[in-house]
Design a protein around this motif. Structure first.
Motif, mmCIF file in Angstrom:
data_model
loop_
_atom_site.group_PDB
_atom_site.id
_atom_site.type_symbol
_atom_site.label_atom_id
_atom_site.label_comp_id
_atom_site.label_asym_id
_atom_site.label_seq_id
_atom_site.Cartn_x
_atom_site.Cartn_y
_atom_site.Cartn_z
ATOM 1 N N ALA A 47 7.522 -0.482 5.289
ATOM 2 C CA ALA A 47 8.178 -1.869 5.271
ATOM 3 C C ALA A 47 7.802 -2.417 3.948
ATOM 4 O O ALA A 47 6.419 -3.098 3.891
ATOM 5 N N GLY A 48 8.591 -2.527 3.027
ATOM 6 C CA GLY A 48 8.365 -3.154 1.808
ATOM 7 C C GLY A 48 9.367 -4.467 1.750
ATOM 8 O O GLY A 48 8.884 -5.675 2.304
ATOM 9 N N LEU A 59 13.279 -1.156 3.834
ATOM 10 C CA LEU A 59 13.856 -2.431 3.790
ATOM 11 C C LEU A 59 14.417 -2.779 2.469
ATOM 12 O O LEU A 59 14.830 -3.646 2.236
ATOM 13 N N ALA A 60 14.539 -1.548 1.361
ATOM 14 C CA ALA A 60 15.030 -1.666 0.334
ATOM 15 C C ALA A 60 16.241 -2.034 0.244
ATOM 16 O O ALA A 60 17.092 -1.745 1.064
ATOM 17 N N ARG A 61 16.806 -2.980 -0.579
ATOM 18 C CA ARG A 61 18.278 -3.554 -0.670
ATOM 19 C C ARG A 61 19.094 -2.341 -1.330
ATOM 20 O O ARG A 61 18.804 -1.543 -2.083
ATOM 21 N N GLY A 62 20.192 -2.070 -0.419
ATOM 22 C CA GLY A 62 21.316 -1.203 -0.859
ATOM 23 C C GLY A 62 20.689 0.164 -0.077
ATOM 24 O O GLY A 62 21.554 1.174 0.013
ATOM 25 N N LEU A 63 19.780 0.118 0.711
ATOM 26 C CA LEU A 63 19.434 1.369 1.353
ATOM 27 C C LEU A 63 19.664 1.071 2.929
ATOM 28 O O LEU A 63 19.413 0.155 3.486
ATOM 29 N N ALA A 64 20.993 1.995 3.292
ATOM 30 C CA ALA A 64 21.216 1.767 4.635
ATOM 31 C C ALA A 64 20.396 1.916 5.881
ATOM 32 O O ALA A 64 19.314 2.835 5.734
ATOM 33 N N ARG A 65 20.079 0.853 6.682
ATOM 34 C CA ARG A 65 18.928 0.908 7.730
ATOM 35 C C ARG A 65 18.900 2.213 8.560
ATOM 36 O O ARG A 65 17.673 2.886 8.769
ATOM 37 N N ASP A 66 20.097 2.888 8.902
ATOM 38 C CA ASP A 66 20.120 3.953 9.853
ATOM 39 C C ASP A 66 19.883 5.197 8.952
ATOM 40 O O ASP A 66 19.064 6.138 9.133
ATOM 41 N N GLU A 67 20.196 4.948 7.698
ATOM 42 C CA GLU A 67 19.537 6.123 6.608
ATOM 43 C C GLU A 67 18.189 6.115 6.564
ATOM 44 O O GLU A 67 17.548 7.063 6.698
ATOM 45 N N ALA A 68 17.590 4.938 6.403
ATOM 46 C CA ALA A 68 16.072 4.937 6.087
ATOM 47 C C ALA A 68 15.380 5.332 7.602
ATOM 48 O O ALA A 68 14.369 5.950 7.280
ATOM 49 N N ALA A 69 16.054 4.942 8.602
ATOM 50 C CA ALA A 69 15.234 5.149 9.971
ATOM 51 C C ALA A 69 15.389 6.576 10.361
ATOM 52 O O ALA A 69 14.532 7.123 10.983
ATOM 53 N N ALA A 70 16.079 7.329 9.698
ATOM 54 C CA ALA A 70 16.278 8.838 9.938
ATOM 55 C C ALA A 70 15.133 9.620 9.134
ATOM 56 O O ALA A 70 15.155 10.969 9.256
ATOM 57 N N PRO A 107 13.681 14.860 5.955
ATOM 58 C CA PRO A 107 13.548 14.274 4.495
ATOM 59 C C PRO A 107 14.550 13.783 4.144
ATOM 60 O O PRO A 107 15.643 14.480 4.383
ATOM 61 N N LEU A 108 14.743 12.749 3.184
ATOM 62 C CA LEU A 108 15.913 12.426 2.596
ATOM 63 C C LEU A 108 15.777 12.742 0.870
ATOM 64 O O LEU A 108 14.849 12.346 0.342
ATOM 65 N N GLY A 109 16.464 13.567 0.486
ATOM 66 C CA GLY A 109 16.570 13.867 -0.808
ATOM 67 C C GLY A 109 17.469 13.188 -1.821
ATOM 68 O O GLY A 109 18.459 12.829 -1.188
ATOM 69 N N PHE A 110 16.978 12.957 -3.181
ATOM 70 C CA PHE A 110 17.875 11.972 -3.838
ATOM 71 C C PHE A 110 17.577 12.128 -5.377
ATOM 72 O O PHE A 110 16.314 12.828 -5.492
ATOM 73 N N GLU A 111 18.355 11.664 -6.311
ATOM 74 C CA GLU A 111 18.194 11.951 -7.575
ATOM 75 C C GLU A 111 17.701 10.678 -8.071
ATOM 76 O O GLU A 111 18.279 9.711 -7.981
ATOM 77 N N ALA A 112 16.700 10.565 -8.981
ATOM 78 C CA ALA A 112 16.014 9.436 -9.672
ATOM 79 C C ALA A 112 15.350 9.685 -10.771
ATOM 80 O O ALA A 112 14.616 10.657 -10.664
ATOM 81 N N GLN A 113 15.774 9.075 -11.707
ATOM 82 C CA GLN A 113 15.031 9.269 -13.063
ATOM 83 C C GLN A 113 15.042 10.681 -13.547
ATOM 84 O O GLN A 113 14.285 11.324 -14.219
ATOM 85 N N GLY A 114 16.259 11.455 -13.343
ATOM 86 C CA GLY A 114 16.531 12.963 -13.652
ATOM 87 C C GLY A 114 15.740 13.766 -12.566
ATOM 88 O O GLY A 114 15.628 14.866 -13.335
ATOM 89 N N ARG A 115 15.016 13.395 -11.881
ATOM 90 C CA ARG A 115 14.578 14.138 -11.040
ATOM 91 C C ARG A 115 14.925 14.152 -9.623
ATOM 92 O O ARG A 115 15.511 13.353 -8.971
ATOM 93 N N ARG A 116 14.707 15.455 -8.883
ATOM 94 C CA ARG A 116 14.970 15.368 -7.306
ATOM 95 C C ARG A 116 13.940 15.036 -6.680
ATOM 96 O O ARG A 116 12.947 15.757 -6.681
ATOM 97 N N LEU A 117 13.934 14.159 -5.946
ATOM 98 C CA LEU A 117 12.666 13.227 -5.084
ATOM 99 C C LEU A 117 13.094 13.599 -3.711
ATOM 100 O O LEU A 117 14.298 13.597 -3.249
ATOM 101 N N THR A 118 12.213 13.527 -2.814
ATOM 102 C CA THR A 118 12.292 14.017 -1.287
ATOM 103 C C THR A 118 11.576 12.758 -0.621
ATOM 104 O O THR A 118 10.325 12.805 -1.053
ATOM 105 N N ALA A 119 12.106 11.863 -0.042
ATOM 106 C CA ALA A 119 11.259 11.001 0.926
ATOM 107 C C ALA A 119 10.713 11.638 2.183
ATOM 108 O O ALA A 119 12.130 12.060 2.935
#
Lengths: 231, 390
Positions: free
Chosen positions: B186-187, B152-163, B169-181
């Protein structure tokens, strides 16, 4: 007989203001009104007619002298007593003073509703009946804005009389009316008053009314200068 | 309405008849009351959402006791706590388990919009400290740089999150690291961040190399079922020699955080004043309407006075008008307020919503301030002198 007097005024004086700025407007007024009489109080402007009316009507405090209304002394009477006495009076004003948001019927109901214990349906029926007596049966649901001057004043008369007051106080009730309407209103006032045994004190400049009076009192410069019995 | 008021007051509903006589003015008066209601609803909604958003992250975890630094007024504020106190606390016979909790905000630079996620570092081997809805996925965090993302994070597309699934998994860059969700929970957006993220304590330390594994932000403790938590806290206070630490029940920590946000942080104070301003605006609007109405009908009131009506009758008329304005202004205020809160909630993902408690509180408040305004307005009745009619 003493108990036949609705009003007994004795040595009434009244001032507006106090001290050097004060102005005395009534001087040693004494009068009585018999039950069922129709009395006209005449006099030029500023003679004190209206002040007498407001003192008898419990709308001002009596300063000096005695005013006995329906057997109750008004000088020194508590506000609650004055309010209770006012419920036994009927007031008719120069301007009809109908409530603009209320229909003719509702305005008349206000004359009844001031007496506790009258059921809603009874008040409605009595008010409608009374309006019918003055030829306004087809105007009961009209707002004052949609009535003629004469019709408004007839509604005001009905409002004043519907609660069967012991005394009706009328202040120039015909001043804003044409000749026919004025005659109609005064006749109505006298006819309904007589039918219900009410006493009427009417203040006026209107000489057209004089021939309908039982008694004419004349006031000048705060003093009664004439009292004429008629009929 | 006329019938209802007639039976309620046992007389002609003069207040209602007066108000409705001038329909345009009546409509304007209702709009004014409704506006004041909307103001209060929105401010209350924001205040409530701040409370809900403050308490929301506490719902991600389960614990009985929380040990924090002395200056830690909120979950993501204040200094650290030495891990040695966790070990010390475990010496208490009623303390069954403990976990260090790391907290920091992680910026996530997204193409559409950069967002900030309040990130909790936990021990994936201790799912008992997580809410049941999250605990099952805790094992996924054992993988380095794995995350459980707030869907439910702001800026995160709902369909993207639902997948997001362990298989997709969803890979993304944050804080200089490659993270994987690998999973979501539900936050929802709060006032301190756009959403939440859970990582293992090891992943957390890799994101924040300056942080030490020996100094988490908070220590969560579980006590034996049936144990008296206050007694445990009392013993821990003696056992732990660092008197600057705050040792509280987990529930108390959440409530203290809430009080801090509402009474010490500018946002809470501002929203509180917003509610006050809304009430004042409503008070002034109703007073103005009633006061003008009394002034407009002084001659009629004087006539009624002459006829023998007492002060209680006039007070009744004004209170009747206040009641009509309060109730009838409340309805559109409730509808518009609900719409605005729903819209704001959809845009901000804050927990903004109309609640029955809010609606009832505002209705009662509206009736009280309307009656108060009416009572003040009756002071003008003194000017209705029946002697002036002649």
């Amino acid at each position: 007989m003493e108990d036949e007097n609705i009003i007994e005024v004795e040595g009434l004086n009244h001032c507006f203001g106090s001290g050097e700025a004060g102005k005395q407007v009534l001087f040693d007024i004494s009068l009585t009104l018999r039950r069922g009489s129709f009395t006209v109080l005449m006099g030029p402007s500023g003679s004190g007619k209206t002040t007498v009316l407001t003192l008898i009507g419990c709308l001002r405090g009596v300063q000096d002298g005695s005013v006995r209304l329906l057997g109750h002394e008004l000088n020194g009477a508590a506000e609650a007593r004055l309010v209770a006495l006012r419920r036994r009076l009927g007031f008719i004003f120069q301007a009809h003073n109908l409530h603009e948001s209320l229909t003719a019927l509702q305005n008349v109901i206000m004359g009844l509703q001031v007496h506790p214990g009258i059921a809603d349906t009874v008040a409605q029926q009595a008010a409608a009946h009374a309006l019918g007596l003055v030829g306004l049966a087809d105007r009961t649901h009209y707002l004052p804005a949609n009535l003629s001057g004469g019709q408004k004043q007839r509604v005001a008369v009905v409002r004043a009389l519907v609660g069967n007051p012991a005394l009706v106080l009328a202040d120039e009730p015909t001043a804003a009316l044409d000749k026919d309407s004025a005659a109609e209103v005064v006749d109505l006032l006298k006819r309904m008053g007589r039918a219900r045994g009410m006493t009427t004190l009417l203040v006026t400049h209107d000489s057209r009314i004089l021939d309908r009076a039982d008694r004419i009192l004349t006031l000048e410069d705060g003093r009664i200068v004439g009292s004429e019995e008629r009929g | 309405m006329s019938w209802l008021l007639r039976h309620l007051f046992g007389r002609l509903p003069i207040g209602w008849l007066q108000l409705t006589h001038n329909r345009s003015r009546f409509a304007a008066a209702l709009a004014g009351v409704a506006f004041a209601n909307v103001l209060v609803f929105v401010q209350l909604g924001i205040m409530n959402s701040m409370a809900a958003a403050t308490l929301r992250p506490y719902e991600f975890f389960q614990a009985d006791v929380m040990i924090s630094a002395g200056d830690a007024n909120a979950l993501n504020e204040g200094g650290n706590v030495a891990r040695q106190w966790l070990l010390q606390a475990m010496a208490d016979p009623d303390v069954t388990d403990g976990m260090g909790l790391f907290v920091a905000n992680v910026p996530w630079d997204r193409v559409e919009k950069d967002i900030s996620l309040t990130t909790f570092g936990i021990d994936p081997a201790k799912p008992g400290f997580l809410a049941p809805a999250i605990a099952d996925d805790a094992r996924l965090l054992s993988v380095q740089h794995a995350t459980i993302l707030d869907r439910l994070a702001r800026g995160l597309a709902r369909d993207e999150a639902a997948a997001i699934r362990p298989q997709t998994p969803l890979g993304f860059e944050a804080q200089g690291r490659r993270l994987t969700a690998y999973a979501t929970f539900a936050g929802g957006g709060g006032f301190g961040g756009d959403g939440y993220m859970l990582v293992s304590d090891q992943t957390f330390l890799s994101l924040f190399p300056a942080r030490s594994s020996g100094a988490p932000d908070h220590i969560l403790l579980a006590v034996r079922p049936g144990a008296d938590i206050e007694q445990v806290i009392g013993r821990l206070t003696t056992l732990i020699s660092d008197q600057s630490l705050r040792i509280r029940s987990y529930a108390d920590a959440a409530q203290e955080d809430l009080r801090y946000q509402q009474t010490r942080r500018p946002t809470g104070i501002i929203f509180g004043f917003g509610v006050l301003i809304g009430v004042l605006v409503g008070l002034i609007i109703v007073y103005q309407v009633l006061s003008t109405d009394v002034a407009d009908h002084l001659r009629e009131y004087a006539t009624f006075k002459a006829m023998g009506y007492g002060q209680g009758f006039f007070l009744g008329i004004v209170l009747e008008e206040a009641l009509v304005l309060g109730v009838m202004g409340f309805v559109p205020g409730l509808i518009v307020g609900t719409g605005i809160l729903t819209l704001m909630g959809a845009i901000t993902t804050l927990p903004l919503a109309m609640t029955p408690f809010m609606a009832i509180s505002v209705l009662l408040g509206t009736l009280v301030f309307s009656a108060l305004s009416g009572a003040i307005a009756t002071r003008r009745l003194a000017a209705a002198d029946p002697a002036d009619l002649f």
